[in-house]
Design a protein around this motif. Structure first.
Motif, PDB file in Angstrom:
ATOM      1  N   TYR A  15       3.336 -31.311  53.678  1.00 24.73           N
ATOM      2  CA  TYR A  15       4.781 -31.408  53.808  1.00 24.73           C
ATOM      3  C   TYR A  15       5.409 -30.042  54.067  1.00 24.73           C
ATOM      4  O   TYR A  15       6.492 -29.944  54.628  1.00 24.73           O
ATOM      5  N   HIS A  16       4.724 -28.982  53.648  1.00 18.42           N
ATOM      6  CA  HIS A  16       5.215 -27.625  53.896  1.00 18.42           C
ATOM      7  C   HIS A  16       4.877 -27.163  55.311  1.00 18.42           C
ATOM      8  O   HIS A  16       5.662 -26.464  55.945  1.00 18.42           O
ATOM      9  N   TYR A  18       4.042 -29.190  58.067  1.00 13.04           N
ATOM     10  CA  TYR A  18       4.296 -30.115  59.172  1.00 13.04           C
ATOM     11  C   TYR A  18       5.590 -30.901  58.976  1.00 13.04           C
ATOM     12  O   TYR A  18       6.030 -31.132  57.857  1.00 13.04           O
ATOM     13  N   PHE A  19       6.167 -31.348  60.103  1.00 15.36           N
ATOM     14  CA  PHE A  19       7.216 -32.357  60.094  1.00 15.36           C
ATOM     15  C   PHE A  19       6.498 -33.698  60.176  1.00 15.36           C
ATOM     16  O   PHE A  19       5.797 -33.970  61.156  1.00 15.36           O
ATOM     17  N   GLU A  21       6.114 -37.438  60.983  1.00  9.28           N
ATOM     18  CA  GLU A  21       6.793 -38.386  61.871  1.00  9.28           C
ATOM     19  C   GLU A  21       6.551 -39.836  61.442  1.00  9.28           C
ATOM     20  O   GLU A  21       7.471 -40.544  61.099  1.00  9.28           O
ATOM     21  N   TYR A 102       1.521 -32.433  68.497  1.00  8.60           N
ATOM     22  CA  TYR A 102       1.321 -33.450  67.473  1.00  8.60           C
ATOM     23  C   TYR A 102      -0.130 -33.500  67.042  1.00  8.60           C
ATOM     24  O   TYR A 102      -1.044 -33.304  67.846  1.00  8.60           O
ATOM     25  N   ALA A 123       2.017 -35.827  62.762  1.00  8.26           N
ATOM     26  CA  ALA A 123       2.875 -34.726  62.333  1.00  8.26           C
ATOM     27  C   ALA A 123       2.940 -33.647  63.405  1.00  8.26           C
ATOM     28  O   ALA A 123       2.035 -33.493  64.220  1.00  8.26           O
ATOM     29  N   LYS A 124       4.044 -32.909  63.372  1.00 14.19           N
ATOM     30  CA  LYS A 124       4.232 -31.787  64.292  1.00 14.19           C
ATOM     31  C   LYS A 124       4.314 -30.520  63.454  1.00 14.19           C
ATOM     32  O   LYS A 124       5.034 -30.476  62.452  1.00 14.19           O
ATOM     33  N   LYS A 126       5.117 -26.962  61.866  1.00  9.89           N
ATOM     34  CA  LYS A 126       6.344 -26.180  61.703  1.00  9.89           C
ATOM     35  C   LYS A 126       6.085 -24.732  62.095  1.00  9.89           C
ATOM     36  O   LYS A 126       5.013 -24.202  61.878  1.00  9.89           O
ATOM     37  N   ASP A 130      11.109 -22.431  60.753  1.00 13.44           N
ATOM     38  CA  ASP A 130      11.401 -23.755  60.202  1.00 13.44           C
ATOM     39  C   ASP A 130      11.122 -23.777  58.709  1.00 13.44           C
ATOM     40  O   ASP A 130      11.905 -24.325  57.925  1.00 13.44           O
ATOM     41  N   LYS A 131      10.008 -23.186  58.306  1.00 14.02           N
ATOM     42  CA  LYS A 131       9.648 -23.150  56.887  1.00 14.02           C
ATOM     43  C   LYS A 131      10.688 -22.372  56.093  1.00 14.02           C
ATOM     44  O   LYS A 131      11.069 -22.773  54.996  1.00 14.02           O
ATOM     45  N   VAL A 134      13.856 -24.487  55.619  1.00 14.94           N
ATOM     46  CA  VAL A 134      13.680 -25.526  54.600  1.00 14.94           C
ATOM     47  C   VAL A 134      13.743 -24.911  53.210  1.00 14.94           C
ATOM     48  O   VAL A 134      14.397 -25.458  52.306  1.00 14.94           O
TER      49      VAL A 134
END
Length: 149
Positions: A15-16, A18-19, A21, A102, A123-124, A126, A130-131, A134
């Motif tokens: 979860y840290h 990747y995004f 989907e 992906y 998942a894509k 990050k 991005d990290k 968040v």
């Protein structure tokens, strides 16, 4: 119908990094000593990933520690393991991972009604910024909650 589920292992880093989907549930092919070791919670999903080869899904780099009482029946802890998915799901996954950036990663391994299941996701990755965004957002939410108390 009540479903009896018990989480055995989870990939918290996913979860840290990747995004997330889409999520899928897949069965996994294991030998007897691996199942006993997984039931004891001796499994690591940290660096594992899923790849599709010849129309079938396989999980790589999933470490299952050898079962202590397994002696000669123990297998390689990092061996490639097959995932059980429908053809339709596999075709959809192939279509999604051909898109740039992906990948398919395991999120968790759990027991559901006595059977081992793996939750996988498309998942894509990050980027570093991005990290940071968040983390900054979570930090701001924590500060707001602290002020309200």
């Amino acid at each position: 119908m009540v479903q009896n589920t018990k989480n055995v292992a989870s990939n918290k880093k996913a979860y840290h990094e990747y995004f997330i989907e889409e999520k899928y549930e897949a069965g996994i092919v294991l030998v007897g000593t691996e199942v006993k070791s997984v039931r004891q919670g001796k499994v690591n999903l940290k660096d594992s990933y899923v790849n599709i080869k010849d129309g079938e899904a396989y999980v790589y780099n999933m470490h299952i520690s050898p079962y202590e009482k397994g002696n000669i029946y123990n297998v390689d802890p990092l061996r490639v393991r097959k995932l059980l998915l429908n053809k339709r799901e596999i075709r959809k996954l192939v279509g999604l991972i051909t898109l740039k950036g992906y990948s398919i990663i395991p999120l968790s391994l759990y027991l559901k009604n006595g059977l081992l299941k793996m939750e996988i996701s498309v998942a894509k990755g990050k980027k570093n910024y991005d990290k940071r965004q968040v983390l900054a957002k979570k930090d701001a939410e924590r500060r707001i909650l602290r002020r309200d108390d």
